[in-house]
Design a protein around this motif. Structure first.
Motif, short mmCIF file in Angstrom:
data_model
loop_
_atom_site.label_atom_id
_atom_site.label_comp_id
_atom_site.label_asym_id
_atom_site.label_seq_id
_atom_site.Cartn_x
_atom_site.Cartn_y
_atom_site.Cartn_z
N ALA A 84 -7.46 42.83 34.85
CA ALA A 84 -6.53 42.42 35.90
C ALA A 84 -5.20 41.94 35.31
O ALA A 84 -4.26 41.69 36.04
N THR A 89 -1.02 36.66 39.00
CA THR A 89 -2.40 37.02 39.25
C THR A 89 -3.33 35.98 38.64
O THR A 89 -3.20 35.64 37.46
N VAL A 90 -4.23 35.45 39.45
CA VAL A 90 -5.21 34.47 38.99
C VAL A 90 -6.60 35.03 39.25
O VAL A 90 -6.89 35.51 40.36
N VAL A 91 -7.47 34.99 38.25
CA VAL A 91 -8.86 35.38 38.41
C VAL A 91 -9.71 34.12 38.41
O VAL A 91 -9.59 33.28 37.51
N GLY A 117 -11.13 39.73 34.03
CA GLY A 117 -9.85 39.03 33.85
C GLY A 117 -8.89 39.81 32.98
O GLY A 117 -7.69 39.88 33.26
N ALA A 166 -4.62 39.12 34.11
CA ALA A 166 -4.44 37.84 34.80
C ALA A 166 -3.51 36.92 34.03
O ALA A 166 -3.51 36.88 32.80
N VAL A 206 -7.14 32.56 34.06
CA VAL A 206 -8.51 32.72 34.53
C VAL A 206 -9.19 31.36 34.44
O VAL A 206 -9.10 30.69 33.40
#
Length: 317
Positions: free
Chosen positions: A190, A100-102, A187, A192, A195
């Motif tokens: 999530a 997961t990337v924010v 972020g 992440a 970020v």
């Protein structure tokens, strides 16, 4: 330009983390793929004579735009319209599947219409700062907030093609902000894996190049970066190395001692993060030569590619 308020006057370059030494090697190496890695970034950048360039509530040269409008960039290519903060469909399988990337596009095109709201103070753990700022612009009125959204859209597409789950902190789908504390919270919530906050600086003419802002080790109130300092430095060094190679831009000649890295303890978006996070100042909008790059659609695509490659290198280890 980072979206926190202006940093302290007469700001000095802060000591870089140990990863900076590796970054310096990566910046000059042909490969860079295996090496480690800013407005709130709207940092006050040093000016000749000891002054600083601050994030202004209404940047000079900005031309009126209808709130929420999509307008052509100076290069003539239209920016992508807002399409929601999260992707509508699952990404394809790829090397970043399960990650997961924010992406945090600095500022908001409509912040200028909500100066009262964005000037409200929020808690950043070690103190209080403005909710957000308007950002800077080029002399001909290309707003930083438009630049950051365009690069963020391009970056999202590249990362999703690699299988990453990507979320934007905003997509010009709200009247202002989000505030710097909320940007960090998005972020964190999530969970992440990385970020990246996308910005462009507003410094003096002849100040050129990009730099990546890393979180310093801070602890106070709700801020505690002790668990992310090392990983964020790795992320930042990898991005710096790939950004040089892909865009052809040199590391900043006015911040970071030509390493492309700067460490700061005054940015709420970094102080409040509990996941690896960096800010990237892609260039200086107030310098004509850098502005020519930032307003070029083809260069923005290279910038997005450099960011994507750095993130990918970090996530793949």
């Amino acid at each position: 330009m980072p979206y926190d308020d202006s940093p302290p006057t007469a700001r000095r370059a802060r000591p870089l983390p140990a990863a900076a030494a590796l970054a310096a090697v990566c910046l000059t190496a042909a490969g860079c793929g295996g090496g480690p890695e800013a407005g709130e970034a709207g940092a006050a950048s040093p000016r000749p004579g000891g002054g600083v360039s601050r994030t202004a509530p209404t940047p000079t040269g900005r031309q009126p735009e209808p709130a929420g409008s999509v307008r052509p960039t100076p290069s003539g290519s239209p920016e992508a319209p807002p399409s929601g903060s999260a992707s509508a469909k699952p990404p394809p399988k790829g090397p970043l599947t399960g990650r997961t990337v924010v992406i945090d596009p600095g500022h908001n095109p409509r912040n200028r219409d909500h100066t009262r709201e964005i000037n409200e103070q929020v808690d950043i753990g070690t103190g209080r700062k403005e909710c957000d700022t308007t950002g800077t612009s080029t002399d001909d009125g290309y707003a930083e907030a438009r630049f950051t959204l365009d690069v963020s859209h391009r970056l999202r597409t590249l990362l999703e093609a690699k299988g990453a789950r990507v979320r934007l902190t905003h997509d010009a789908d709200r009247p202002f902000g989000p505030c710097i504390d909320e940007r960090a919270r998005i972020g964190n919530e999530a969970k992440a894996d990385a970020v990246v906050s996308v910005h462009a600086d507003g410094s003096a003419v002849d100040n050129r190049g990009f730099h990546v802002i890393l979180p310093a080790r801070v602890k106070g109130g709700g801020a505690d970066t002790s668990k992310i300092v090392k990983s964020s430095a790795d992320l930042g060094a990898r991005i710096a190395g790939h950004f040089v190679r892909t865009t052809g831009s040199a590391p900043s000649n006015y911040i970071g001692g030509n390493t492309g890295l700067d460490t700061r303890n005054d940015l709420g978006g970094l102080n409040l993060s509990t996941v690896p996070k960096v800010f990237v100042e892609c260039g200086n909008m107030r310098d004509p030569k850098d502005a020519a790059l930032l307003t070029s659609a083809s260069w923005r695509q290279k910038a997005a590619q450099g960011l994507a490659d750095g993130i990918t290198g970090y996530l793949k280890g």
